[in-house]
Scaffold this active site. Structure first.
Site, mmCIF file in Angstrom:
data_model
loop_
_atom_site.group_PDB
_atom_site.id
_atom_site.type_symbol
_atom_site.label_atom_id
_atom_site.label_comp_id
_atom_site.label_asym_id
_atom_site.label_seq_id
_atom_site.Cartn_x
_atom_site.Cartn_y
_atom_site.Cartn_z
ATOM 1 N N ASP A 1 -3.081 4.545 2.756
ATOM 2 C CA ASP A 1 -3.417 4.864 4.053
ATOM 3 C C ASP A 1 -2.960 6.443 4.419
ATOM 4 O OD1 ASP A 1 -4.339 2.254 4.551
ATOM 5 O OD2 ASP A 1 -2.554 1.643 5.767
ATOM 6 N N ASP B 1 1.594 4.720 2.290
ATOM 7 C CA ASP B 1 1.208 5.428 3.459
ATOM 8 C C ASP B 1 1.789 6.747 3.659
ATOM 9 O OD1 ASP B 1 0.575 2.646 5.036
ATOM 10 O OD2 ASP B 1 2.780 2.464 4.349
ATOM 11 N N ASP C 1 0.782 -1.216 -0.083
ATOM 12 C CA ASP C 1 0.157 0.169 -0.053
ATOM 13 C C ASP C 1 0.887 1.299 0.032
ATOM 14 O OD1 ASP C 1 1.297 0.244 2.647
ATOM 15 O OD2 ASP C 1 -0.614 0.166 3.644
HETATM 16 P P1 UTP Z 1 2.361 -1.193 6.489
HETATM 17 O O1 UTP Z 1 1.611 -2.174 6.830
HETATM 18 O O2 UTP Z 1 1.819 -0.283 5.506
HETATM 19 O O3 UTP Z 1 3.835 -1.865 6.291
HETATM 20 O O4 UTP Z 1 2.453 -0.044 7.747
HETATM 21 P P2 UTP Z 1 5.107 -0.980 5.153
HETATM 22 O O5 UTP Z 1 6.384 -1.080 6.068
HETATM 23 O O6 UTP Z 1 4.651 0.032 4.574
HETATM 24 O O7 UTP Z 1 5.043 -2.374 4.103
HETATM 25 P P3 UTP Z 1 4.272 -2.631 3.041
HETATM 26 O O8 UTP Z 1 3.123 -1.591 2.887
HETATM 27 O O9 UTP Z 1 3.594 -3.918 3.033
HETATM 28 O O10 UTP Z 1 5.144 -2.480 1.750
HETATM 29 C C1 UTP Z 1 3.508 0.989 7.827
HETATM 30 C C2 UTP Z 1 3.836 1.229 9.201
HETATM 31 O O11 UTP Z 1 2.776 1.932 9.870
HETATM 32 C C3 UTP Z 1 2.464 1.513 11.044
HETATM 33 C C4 UTP Z 1 3.101 0.165 11.375
HETATM 34 O O12 UTP Z 1 3.528 -0.349 12.437
HETATM 35 C C5 UTP Z 1 4.184 0.076 10.033
HETATM 36 O O13 UTP Z 1 5.524 0.235 10.854
HETATM 37 N N1 UTP Z 1 1.181 1.622 11.510
HETATM 38 C C6 UTP Z 1 0.284 1.288 10.775
HETATM 39 C C7 UTP Z 1 1.123 2.083 12.776
HETATM 40 O O14 UTP Z 1 2.004 2.588 13.363
HETATM 41 N N2 UTP Z 1 -0.425 2.407 13.094
HETATM 42 C C8 UTP Z 1 -1.454 1.897 12.427
HETATM 43 O O15 UTP Z 1 -2.433 2.326 12.796
HETATM 44 C C9 UTP Z 1 -0.975 1.515 11.321
HETATM 45 MG MG MG Z 2 2.824 0.516 3.584
#
Ligand code: UTP
Ligand code: MG
Length: 500
Positions: free
Chosen positions: A424, A336, A334
């Site tokens: 997100d 972020d 995704d």
């Molecule tokens: P992701 O699940 O998007 O992982 O969360 P990523 O590292 O970007 O890898 P992809 O997307 O699978 O490629 C990003 C970060 O956001 C934090 C998670 O702990 C993760 O480190 N996060 C997510 C929060 O801190 N709070 C939340 O409510 C959701």
């Molecule tokens: Mg991500």
């Protein structure tokens, strides 16, 4: 591959105008400041390399000062570089990395500052200082991911892939201990600068238990692990893996469906007693698109779309890419973003305004909005919660191919010209920005270990909202991620070194 053209080392008078040419380039790596040593390099090559680095988003200072983080020299004689540095204006040489040109060329090739490895260092052979050199595999690999530098380059994928299957299988069976142990072991191996090629090389590594070592030994001896193969061919594992790949389906729901004898998506969709929630409906509807990885170019294009929308709502909107893409990953599941504004309280409504506009533009395919429940008086939280309290939304957006440099990462034969992408957005108040940025940049393992380190080594509580010192009974303010690392007494780890 990127090659640095050979520039003749002509001895010409320097052309001062050149030094500032690329000044208007966009800075991508704020935490890294280079200084290129002119001795041996020559002024024309130095100004060429300076422009090259600036064009790639690096800051290159013309003047050596204490804000410089990386000194790059082409002088092959370490002692002369160090003698010169010791006579320079620098007050504290342990704050600066002294590197040979290989670090620079590697960084230009990668388009980002690569992690400093031993081979890059110009060692101070006369007065070696242990803290100025990076950890070597043998003596100094920390048990905490936040004290290791882990780039996206994983030299031990054969082991870490196997560990991930085992961890996932324990997760499906709700056996937490071994699940975490395999994830920790994988994280340690990911940080190593080279491949583990014999069991002897694991001797001084932390977090490797008997079980992990047995799997490694098998992999080293026969190239595969019997236990992992068994899991991969297990029907329950395969089904749970398939079901949890749908947006909105967690291990509990997957298990429930499995127990009811369902084995495929068509089984689920044909079962009249199953009521999918809105998230799962969208998950199935856009499955082809959102189960395919998102490219860096697609992430950038989405950044442009959201930035434009946010700025139209409030000109002082701040947008930052976080998650895996901030860590330098080429692909992600995704995208972020943090999106906020310096105006206090305004961040509480910003996301719903943005969603309205995305809807207006016809690109909002799905949204799950979670309003802010952030209450500063409820801090510090003694229990870590998976979700923070900031306003956030989980979206599926329609991304047009025409907006993506180099085109979409689409399935072969797909001629729609657009794809759906999971996005997100999180909107912390500005005084919480550094904590939110650190928390959302990840990786999950890096975050886990930051919190564990804070709690066990410093008697502090860290989460996405704040850092609390239990000894002093006070909150520690931070405007940047560097402030947080400094409060924790940790060396700063760049985002692209947090792929633990
Ligand atoms: P992701 O699940 O998007 O992982 O969360 P990523 O590292 O970007 O890898 P992809 O997307 O699978 O490629 C990003 C970060 O956001 C934090 C998670 O702990 C993760 O480190 N996060 C997510 C929060 O801190 N709070 C939340 O409510 C959701
Ligand atoms: Mg991500």
């Amino acid at each position: 591959m990127f090659h640095i053209p050979i520039v003749p080392r002509v001895r010409k008078r320097s052309r001062p105008a050149e030094a500032g040419v690329a000044r208007c380039e966009e800075v991508k790596f704020e935490d890294v400041r280079l200084y290129l040593v002119e001795r041996k390099m020559g002024s024309s090559r130095r100004s060429f390399l300076t422009q090259l680095a600036r064009s790639k988003g690096f800051i290159v200072d013309d003047i050596l000062s204490d804000v410089v983080t990386h000194v790059v020299s082409e002088d092959s004689e370490a002692s002369s570089v160090w003698t010169w540095l010791k006579e320079s204006v620098l007050k504290n040489l342990s704050n600066v990395q002294v590197l040979d040109i290989s670090w620079f060329t590697d960084s230009m090739r990668e388009g980002r500052p690569v992690a400093v490895e031993t081979r890059h260092l110009i060692q101070d052979t006369l007065h070696p200082s242990p803290e100025s050199s990076p950890p070597t595999a043998k003596a100094t690999v920390s048990q905490y991911a936040c004290q290791r530098r882990t780039t996206t380059e994983n030299k031990n994928q054969i082991f870490t892939d196997a560990f991930e299957v085992l961890a996932e299988s324990y997760e499906f069976n709700e056996i937490e201990g071994p699940c975490l142990a395999f994830r920790r072991a994988a994280s340690v191996l990911k940080s190593l600068p080279s491949e583990v090629d014999c069991m002897g090389a694991t001797q001084d590594l932390p977090c490797l238990g008997e079980h992990t070592k047995a799997v490694m030994e098998e992999l080293l001896q026969c190239g595969h692990s019997f236990e992992v193969e068994k899991i991969l061919s297990d029907e329950r594992y395969q089904t749970l893996k398939l079901f949890t790949s749908v947006f909105g389906v967690g291990p509990k729901t997957a298990e429930k469906w499995y127990r009811r004898g369902l084995r495929s998506f068509s089984d689920i969709l044909a079962e009249p007693s199953i009521h999918l929630n809105r998230m799962q409906e969208s998950g199935f509807l856009h499955y082809g698109d959102i189960s395919r990885s998102v490219s860096k170019a697609e992430a950038r294009a989405l950044g442009n779309v959201i930035d434009e929308v946010a700025r139209a709502i409030t000109p002082d909107a701040i947008l930052a890419l976080t998650g895996g893409f901030r860590r330098g990953k080429e692909f992600g599941h995704d995208v972020d973003f943090i999106v906020t504004t310096p105006e206090p309280g305004r961040e509480k409504t910003l996301l719903s305004n943005i969603m309205d506009e995305l809807k207006e533009q016809g690109i909002l395919l799905y949204s799950d909005y979670q309003p802010s429940t952030f209450d500063i008086s409820k801090l510090p939280s003694h229990r870590f919660e998976a979700m923070d309290h900031f306003a956030k939304c989980f979206l599926i957006l329609r991304l047009e191919g025409s907006q993506v440099e180099g085109g979409l990462n689409s399935a072969e034969g797909d001629s729609r010209g657009w794809r759906a992408v999971r996005v997100d957005l999180v909107s912390p108040p500005m005084d919480r920005y550094a904590f939110a940025l650190l928390g959302w940049t990840g990786s999950r393992q890096f975050e886990r270990d930051l919190r564990r380190f804070a709690r066990l080594e410093r008697r502090m509580l860290l989460d996405n909202h704040a850092l609390y010192d239990k000894t002093k009974k006070e909150f520690l303010a931070a405007a940047t991620e560097k402030d947080i690392f400094a409060h924790l007494g940790l060396e700063y780890i760049e985002p692209w070194q947090r792929n633990a």
